[in-house]
Design a protein around this motif. Structure first.
Motif, short mmCIF file in Angstrom:
data_model
loop_
_atom_site.label_atom_id
_atom_site.label_comp_id
_atom_site.label_asym_id
_atom_site.label_seq_id
_atom_site.Cartn_x
_atom_site.Cartn_y
_atom_site.Cartn_z
N VAL A 1 -9.90 1.73 -16.94
CA VAL A 1 -9.67 2.91 -15.94
C VAL A 1 -10.54 3.93 -15.99
CG1 VAL A 1 -7.79 4.42 -15.39
CG2 VAL A 1 -7.11 1.95 -16.21
N THR A 2 -11.12 4.12 -15.01
CA THR A 2 -12.06 5.39 -15.11
C THR A 2 -11.55 6.65 -14.40
OG1 THR A 2 -13.09 4.65 -12.83
CG2 THR A 2 -13.97 3.59 -14.72
N HIS A 3 -10.51 6.29 -13.43
CA HIS A 3 -9.94 7.54 -12.87
C HIS A 3 -8.38 7.20 -12.31
CE1 HIS A 3 -14.06 8.29 -11.69
NE2 HIS A 3 -13.80 9.45 -11.53
N LEU A 4 -7.64 8.51 -12.53
CA LEU A 4 -6.37 8.41 -12.27
C LEU A 4 -6.06 9.35 -10.98
CD1 LEU A 4 -3.28 7.17 -12.41
CD2 LEU A 4 -3.07 8.63 -14.43
N ASN A 5 -5.64 8.93 -9.99
CA ASN A 5 -5.31 9.90 -8.75
C ASN A 5 -6.64 10.79 -8.47
OD1 ASN A 5 -2.84 8.97 -8.33
ND2 ASN A 5 -1.59 10.52 -9.52
N GLY A 6 -7.80 10.14 -8.70
CA GLY A 6 -9.00 10.87 -8.45
C GLY A 6 -9.52 11.70 -9.12
N GLN A 7 -8.96 11.90 -10.54
CA GLN A 7 -9.33 12.69 -11.79
C GLN A 7 -9.83 11.62 -12.69
OE1 GLN A 7 -9.29 15.90 -11.81
NE2 GLN A 7 -8.77 15.83 -9.66
N GLU B 1 -2.93 6.03 -7.93
CA GLU B 1 -4.14 5.35 -7.40
C GLU B 1 -5.10 5.43 -8.90
OE1 GLU B 1 -6.40 6.17 -3.65
OE2 GLU B 1 -7.46 7.42 -5.28
N PHE B 2 -5.15 4.23 -9.10
CA PHE B 2 -6.40 3.95 -10.22
C PHE B 2 -7.47 3.38 -9.61
CE2 PHE B 2 -2.28 3.28 -12.13
CZ PHE B 2 -1.99 3.59 -13.45
N THR B 3 -8.56 3.72 -10.54
CA THR B 3 -9.85 3.56 -10.25
C THR B 3 -10.30 2.69 -11.40
OG1 THR B 3 -10.27 5.44 -8.65
CG2 THR B 3 -12.31 4.07 -9.53
N VAL B 4 -10.71 1.56 -11.25
CA VAL B 4 -10.98 0.61 -12.34
C VAL B 4 -12.33 0.07 -12.43
CG1 VAL B 4 -8.63 0.13 -13.00
CG2 VAL B 4 -9.72 -1.37 -11.28
N ALA B 5 -12.86 -0.79 -13.44
CA ALA B 5 -14.12 -1.19 -13.61
C ALA B 5 -13.91 -2.65 -14.03
CB ALA B 5 -15.04 -0.35 -14.36
N GLU B 6 -14.27 -3.71 -13.62
CA GLU B 6 -13.94 -5.01 -14.16
C GLU B 6 -14.67 -5.47 -15.29
OE1 GLU B 6 -16.40 -7.59 -14.06
OE2 GLU B 6 -17.70 -6.91 -12.48
N LEU B 7 -14.11 -6.34 -16.03
CA LEU B 7 -14.96 -6.79 -17.22
C LEU B 7 -14.80 -8.39 -17.40
CD1 LEU B 7 -13.20 -4.43 -19.99
CD2 LEU B 7 -15.38 -4.18 -19.04
#
Length: 147
Positions: free
Chosen positions: A50-56, A72-78
């Motif tokens: 997880v890199t961002h939660l609700n844009g933060q 809203e989650f922003t994630v990077a795949e592994l």
């Protein structure tokens, strides 16, 4: 007669108070979003960060305890599948929405689409989502910090 009325009144008050005792816990209910478990690779699910939660921006951690609601989650795949041949620039984070319910745990990950061979800058090779959901007791902790 007065004594019987007093006993009935005390019983009524104690019943009322015991009913109220559970309501302050409701605002403390939460759901847990987890990214620490390694999914079974045969399902084509992989871990995410997880890199961002609700844009933060956030510091990635194994579990996020959240009040029920929309997130809203922003994630990077592994994804470490040897058949994946996309460039590093195609391996960009993606965003997805999740409705968190109380007393639920959501295991999030990256679904690797294996229906074709992905090469170059094709970012459609994966999508973020929930690979497992389960019942899980969760209660937000009270903090002494001002809001």
């Amino acid at each position: 007669m007065l004594r019987l009325g007093l006993v009935a009144s005390l019983f009524g008050v104690s019943t009322l108070l015991s009913g109220c005792a559970s309501s302050p816990e409701d605002p403390l209910r939460c759901g847990t979003v987890s990214g620490y478990l390694q999914p079974d690779a045969s399902t084509h699910w992989y871990r995410v960060v997880v890199t961002h939660l609700n844009g933060q921006a956030v510091i990635s951690k194994p579990n996020y305890q959240l009040a029920p609601g929309d997130y809203e989650f922003t994630v990077a795949e592994l994804i470490d599948d040897p058949s994946l041949g996309v460039t590093l620039s195609a391996r960009a984070p993606k965003t997805f929405k999740l409705i968190v319910e109380g007393n639920q745990r959501y295991h999030i990950g990256a679904l690797f689409h294996t229906d074709k061979r992905y090469m170059g800058k094709d970012a459609s090779y994966w999508e973020p989502g929930v690979w497992q959901q389960e019942s899980h007791e969760c209660q937000l902790e009270l903090t002494s910090e001002p809001k």
